[in-house]
Design an enzyme around this catalytic site. Structure first.
Site, PDB file in Angstrom:
ATOM      1  N   TYR A   1      13.594  31.325   7.532  1.00 53.20           N
ATOM      2  CA  TYR A   1      13.952  30.149   8.344  1.00 53.20           C
ATOM      3  C   TYR A   1      13.589  28.864   7.583  1.00 53.20           C
ATOM      4  O   TYR A   1      14.416  27.951   7.448  1.00 53.20           O
ATOM      5  CB  TYR A   1      13.240  30.188   9.693  1.00 53.20           C
ATOM      6  CG  TYR A   1      13.517  28.942  10.512  1.00 53.20           C
ATOM      7  CD1 TYR A   1      14.767  28.753  11.100  1.00 53.20           C
ATOM      8  CD2 TYR A   1      12.552  27.942  10.674  1.00 53.20           C
ATOM      9  CE1 TYR A   1      15.046  27.601  11.836  1.00 53.20           C
ATOM     10  CE2 TYR A   1      12.828  26.794  11.400  1.00 53.20           C
ATOM     11  CZ  TYR A   1      14.075  26.624  11.980  1.00 53.20           C
ATOM     12  OH  TYR A   1      14.353  25.488  12.699  1.00 53.20           O
TER      13      TYR A   1
ATOM     14  N   SER B   1      14.611  20.781  10.011  1.00 45.90           N
ATOM     15  CA  SER B   1      13.316  21.042  10.659  1.00 45.90           C
ATOM     16  C   SER B   1      12.203  20.575   9.731  1.00 45.90           C
ATOM     17  O   SER B   1      12.398  20.500   8.509  1.00 45.90           O
ATOM     18  CB  SER B   1      13.174  22.547  10.894  1.00 45.90           C
ATOM     19  OG  SER B   1      11.851  22.880  11.222  1.00 45.90           O
TER      20      SER B   1
HETATM   21  N1  LIG Z   1      13.285  23.919  19.090  1.00 41.02           N
HETATM   22  C1  LIG Z   1      12.518  23.709  18.041  1.00 41.02           C
HETATM   23  O1  LIG Z   1      11.282  23.857  18.086  1.00 41.02           O
HETATM   24  C2  LIG Z   1      13.163  23.262  16.749  1.00 41.02           C
HETATM   25  C3  LIG Z   1      12.359  22.620  15.797  1.00 41.02           C
HETATM   26  C4  LIG Z   1      12.949  22.217  14.603  1.00 41.02           C
HETATM   27  C5  LIG Z   1      14.309  22.431  14.373  1.00 41.02           C
HETATM   28  N2  LIG Z   1      15.063  23.054  15.325  1.00 41.02           N
HETATM   29  C6  LIG Z   1      16.498  23.270  15.036  1.00 41.02           C
HETATM   30  O2  LIG Z   1      17.262  22.642  16.044  1.00 41.02           O
HETATM   31  C7  LIG Z   1      18.538  23.257  16.126  1.00 41.02           C
HETATM   32  C8  LIG Z   1      18.885  23.451  17.593  1.00 41.02           C
HETATM   33  O3  LIG Z   1      17.985  24.382  18.158  1.00 41.02           O
HETATM   34  P1  LIG Z   1      17.483  24.264  19.657  1.00 41.02           P
HETATM   35  O4  LIG Z   1      16.035  23.937  19.612  1.00 41.02           O
HETATM   36  O5  LIG Z   1      18.388  23.427  20.432  1.00 41.02           O
HETATM   37  O6  LIG Z   1      17.588  25.802  20.078  1.00 41.02           O
HETATM   38  P2  LIG Z   1      18.562  26.553  21.079  1.00 41.02           P
HETATM   39  O7  LIG Z   1      18.407  26.015  22.458  1.00 41.02           O
HETATM   40  O8  LIG Z   1      18.287  28.014  20.851  1.00 41.02           O
HETATM   41  O9  LIG Z   1      20.026  26.198  20.548  1.00 41.02           O
HETATM   42  C9  LIG Z   1      20.599  26.851  19.441  1.00 41.02           C
HETATM   43  C10 LIG Z   1      22.107  26.703  19.515  1.00 41.02           C
HETATM   44  O10 LIG Z   1      22.681  27.350  18.363  1.00 41.02           O
HETATM   45  C11 LIG Z   1      23.786  28.122  18.788  1.00 41.02           C
HETATM   46  N3  LIG Z   1      23.980  29.266  17.892  1.00 41.02           N
HETATM   47  C12 LIG Z   1      23.048  30.154  17.477  1.00 41.02           C
HETATM   48  N4  LIG Z   1      23.630  31.109  16.730  1.00 41.02           N
HETATM   49  C13 LIG Z   1      24.961  30.823  16.693  1.00 41.02           C
HETATM   50  C14 LIG Z   1      26.091  31.451  16.108  1.00 41.02           C
HETATM   51  N5  LIG Z   1      25.994  32.600  15.410  1.00 41.02           N
HETATM   52  N6  LIG Z   1      27.310  30.885  16.276  1.00 41.02           N
HETATM   53  C15 LIG Z   1      27.447  29.745  17.002  1.00 41.02           C
HETATM   54  N7  LIG Z   1      26.407  29.095  17.572  1.00 41.02           N
HETATM   55  C16 LIG Z   1      25.189  29.650  17.425  1.00 41.02           C
HETATM   56  C17 LIG Z   1      23.401  28.594  20.194  1.00 41.02           C
HETATM   57  O11 LIG Z   1      24.561  28.878  20.961  1.00 41.02           O
HETATM   58  P3  LIG Z   1      25.039  30.355  21.392  1.00 41.02           P
HETATM   59  O12 LIG Z   1      23.821  31.206  21.557  1.00 41.02           O
HETATM   60  O13 LIG Z   1      25.783  30.110  22.680  1.00 41.02           O
HETATM   61  O14 LIG Z   1      25.935  30.786  20.289  1.00 41.02           O
HETATM   62  C18 LIG Z   1      22.714  27.356  20.753  1.00 41.02           C
HETATM   63  O15 LIG Z   1      23.646  26.488  21.322  1.00 41.02           O
HETATM   64  C19 LIG Z   1      18.442  24.539  15.312  1.00 41.02           C
HETATM   65  O16 LIG Z   1      19.101  24.363  14.083  1.00 41.02           O
HETATM   66  C20 LIG Z   1      16.959  24.712  15.071  1.00 41.02           C
HETATM   67  O17 LIG Z   1      16.703  25.366  13.859  1.00 41.02           O
HETATM   68  C21 LIG Z   1      14.530  23.466  16.512  1.00 41.02           C
END
Ligand SMILES: NC(=O)c1ccc[n+]([C@@H]2O[C@H](COP(=O)([O-])OP(=O)(O)OC[C@H]3O[C@@H](n4cnc5c(N)ncnc54)[C@H](OP(=O)(O)O)[C@@H]3O)[C@@H](O)[C@H]2O)c1
Length: 270
Positions: free
Chosen positions: A160, A147
């Site tokens: 985070y 991120s």
């Molecule tokens: N969205 C943003 O603004 C943003 C910005 C910068 C970076 N990111 C990064 O991008 C990545 C993906 O996030 P996203 O935006 O796609 O959010 P998201 O839609 O909430 O996806 C997060 C994923 O992580 C999985 N996860 C969470 N906890 C877990 C656990 N204990 N065991 C296994 N799987 C787990 C969730 O699956 P389950 O709940 O089914 O387990 C879900 O598939 C993350 O690393 C986040 O930090 C996001």
């Protein structure tokens, strides 16, 4: 479809993509992208929500193996490792997209939640990578989702941001460790993404009133996937998928942390 570019020695091995966080957001979007561009034998999809994984598997024309695992648990890593040992596939793509953030000051977030953030964002990301590396080969590609939060300390998003600094640093070094083997490793540093579940998950009931409320200039999961994939393809160790994340990175390089933190504090109060 892009050429698989794999040697004869791997022709008998199953060519697979391992994707964590495949039940939503970026993970899901990477699966769709890979399905549309590459010929792979199987997708290994990892997340806790099994129904979501089943839904995704049913929507793609490539066989999937589903791992309904909580990556904060050590046992989950052993399950993946055993499956790899048994199958001995060629891991052509590894995408570590599982992760989450909780917003709030040190006293707003329960200790177990802080621990889980570090376990999923850092330890699981590293463990999954470590157990997959022996199955990668020349041409394999690894994307670790970090991120822009990794570029500076963020009060109110402290753990985070620190966890993502680990991901960025780990990815940058691994990029060089695997470079001569022809394995492309990229730490992907997106800015806010509006169409995933991440932003909703960051909110805690107990969060400080100054926890950030406005997520300005957000991007989309599709754009992040597209830009990070070409940046990984051309061999960048760190990808900033979009103009805002690229400017953020540049700013974080030249603006002292104290000034950047003051700007962030101002944004939190908008
Ligand atoms: N969205 C943003 O603004 C943003 C910005 C910068 C970076 N990111 C990064 O991008 C990545 C993906 O996030 P996203 O935006 O796609 O959010 P998201 O839609 O909430 O996806 C997060 C994923 O992580 C999985 N996860 C969470 N906890 C877990 C656990 N204990 N065991 C296994 N799987 C787990 C969730 O699956 P389950 O709940 O089914 O387990 C879900 O598939 C993350 O690393 C986040 O930090 C996001």
């Amino acid at each position: 479809m892009e050429n698989n570019n794999y040697g004869a020695e791997t022709s008998r091995q199953k060519q697979i993509a391992v994707i964590t966080g495949a039940s939503s957001g970026l993970g899901r979007e990477y699966v769709k992208y890979l399905v549309s561009r590459f010929v792979l034998d199987e997708f290994w999809l990892i997340a806790r929500r099994k129904e979501r994984l089943e839904e995704l598997a049913a929507s793609i024309p490539v066989p999937s193996r589903l791992f309904s695992l909580d990556l904060s648990e050590d046992e989950s890593i052993r399950v993946l490792q055993s499956a790899l040992e048994e199958e001995k596939p060629a891991v052509r793509f590894l995408i570590n997209a599982a992760g989450f953030g909780k917003m709030g000051n040190y006293k707003d977030i329960p200790l177990e939640e802080l621990d889980r953030m570090v376990l999923v964002n850092c330890k699981a990301m590293m463990d999954v990578t470590q157990v997959c590396i022996p199955y990668t080969q020349k041409g394999s590609r690894i994307l670790e989702i970090s991120s822009v939060a990794s570029f500076q300390p963020l009060p109110g998003f402290n753990v985070y941001a620190a966890s993502k600094a680990f991901v960025t640093s780990y990815s940058r070094a691994l990029h060089w460790e695997l470079f001569l083997k022809g394995i492309r490793v990229t730490g992907v540093c997106p800015y806010w993404i509006k169409d995933t579940e991440f932003i909703a998950t960051t909110k805690t009931d107990t969060a400080h009133p100054n926890a950030i409320r406005h997520f300005i200039l957000p991007t989309t999961a599709r754009r992040v996937v597209f830009h990070s994939m070409w940046q990984n393809k051309i061999g960048l160790g760190i990808a900033t998928p979009g103009i805002v994340s690229s400017l953020y990175r540049l700013g974080a390089k030249f603006v002292p942390h104290e000034i950047a933190i003051a700007a962030w504090e101002g944004l939190r109060r908008l």
